[in-house]
Design an enzyme around this catalytic site. Sequence first.
Site, PDB file in Angstrom:
ATOM      1  N   ARG A 156       0.819  -1.218   0.000  1.00  0.00           N
ATOM      2  CA  ARG A 156       0.000   0.000   0.000  1.00  0.00           C
ATOM      3  C   ARG A 156       0.853   1.268   0.000  1.00  0.00           C
ATOM      4  NH1 ARG A 156      -4.531  -1.856   4.566  1.00  0.00           N
ATOM      5  NH2 ARG A 156      -5.072  -3.844   3.558  1.00  0.00           N
ATOM      6  N   CYS A 169      -1.959  14.673 -15.063  1.00  0.00           N
ATOM      7  CA  CYS A 169      -1.564  13.766 -16.156  1.00  0.00           C
ATOM      8  C   CYS A 169      -0.900  12.525 -15.566  1.00  0.00           C
ATOM      9  CB  CYS A 169      -0.625  14.477 -17.127  1.00  0.00           C
ATOM     10  SG  CYS A 169      -1.406  15.824 -18.021  1.00  0.00           S
ATOM     11  N   SER A 192      -2.123  10.656 -19.577  1.00  0.00           N
ATOM     12  CA  SER A 192      -1.916  11.441 -20.790  1.00  0.00           C
ATOM     13  C   SER A 192      -0.453  11.827 -20.872  1.00  0.00           C
ATOM     14  CB  SER A 192      -2.803  12.691 -20.755  1.00  0.00           C
ATOM     15  OG  SER A 192      -2.553  13.525 -21.872  1.00  0.00           O
ATOM     16  N   HIS A 196       1.164  10.285 -26.781  1.00  0.00           N
ATOM     17  CA  HIS A 196       0.943  10.989 -28.039  1.00  0.00           C
ATOM     18  C   HIS A 196       2.037  11.984 -28.391  1.00  0.00           C
ATOM     19  CE1 HIS A 196      -1.241  13.127 -24.750  1.00  0.00           C
ATOM     20  NE2 HIS A 196      -0.613  14.185 -25.262  1.00  0.00           N
TER      21      HIS A 196
END
Length: 426
Positions: free
Chosen positions: A200, A219, A275, A315
């Site tokens: 944990r 992000c 992201s 990306h």
Amino acid sequence: MSNNLDKQYLDLLQDILDKGVKKEDRTGTGTISVFGRQIRHKMSEGFPLLTTKKIAWKTMVTELLWFLRGDTNIKYLVDNDCHIWDGDAFKYYTKKVNEIIDGYKCGDIMGMQDHIEKLFSDSDKLTPLTMDEFINKIKTDDEFAKEWGELGPIYGKQWRSWSRNATRDEKIVDPGVYTKQIDQIQNLINDLKTNPDSRRLMVSAWNVGKLHEMVLPPCHYGFQVYTRELSLSERTEYKKKRDGISRTFAQYTHQMLDNSNIPTRAISLMWNQRSVDTFLGLPFNIASYGLLLEIIAKAVNMVPEELIGNLGDTHLYSNHVEQAKEQIGRPYSLDQRRSMVTQEMFNEIYNGGGPESLSHSEIDQWNVPRIKAREPFPLPTLKHMKTDEFYKSLGEDLSLITHLDNTDFVIENYQSHPTIKAPLSN
């Protein structure tokens, strides 16, 4: 030692170029994207700072220390010449200014005059501040910075002061208390000392109930650490390296190594990212979590072992594609490749003529490269300027993080290719 980190990163750029699908995004820039990738790095191979382009070291360090301080206002960043969050704060300011202008047109600005004078360079004409004027005001006007430099409860707030509802018993003890603050980083350090095999050992920035208050949802939304015991031989090698001993015939015991304050455990860190701005953001993320691993390891006297990044929507922005190709390597022109074939090489195969008449496919027979690659340099090393005693104190009292700045971490033997500039999408 070979630099596998840069190779992984360049392979990831090529993977996106080869397999990425076009996707729209909130910035309106457009991306090509892949999903579900991973970066793995052994810290023993060097500090994870990419070498195929120069990375802004002090900027990265400043941002991480800002997170660890629990700060969410860009003033600390601006004062330390770190500008990677300027666009997000300015975007929020612009949104609010436009709302005021719309209200003015509708005659709905009662009681706003004093506010308006602070927000516009020319309040009579409702001329908004430019980006440069906005940042200068953040620097010079503390009251303005307090309100307009604030980004909401982003990383630092969640790491150091996650809010939860007080329990019934807590309210009975102190009736005025309705919420409690959880310092996840301090709790992590405490747990590493008392229960290092716990599953944990995690920190989260993804506070679902607060996302709407953030200028940008996280992000990189969480990380987990993992520790293991070091063997006697591993601890012995660590002592030899630390003390600069090239050869020794001494037979150490664990007790002897304990007396020399040699770590008993290795620690690894894995972060998760929803992201990934692969060209601009990911190199910072890798280095930032590498430094966070180093700081935590120092605070609990462990050896940094492995750094792992799990990447979701990975990306390239459409205006970063050419820059990515440059980092991977630019194709040589036909004339450049012809110049690499000497007349002597040419004569071994052909009778008469010269290299100036060759095609690309004909030049391939001499194994002349088609791509001008940016070959990785060896990774640098990190030097901590603060003493082990400071880090021991830091582990007990994380408020001492305010005593660290970007001069307390020195990167040594950093060789890199030149910076490749690219626009930041906000």
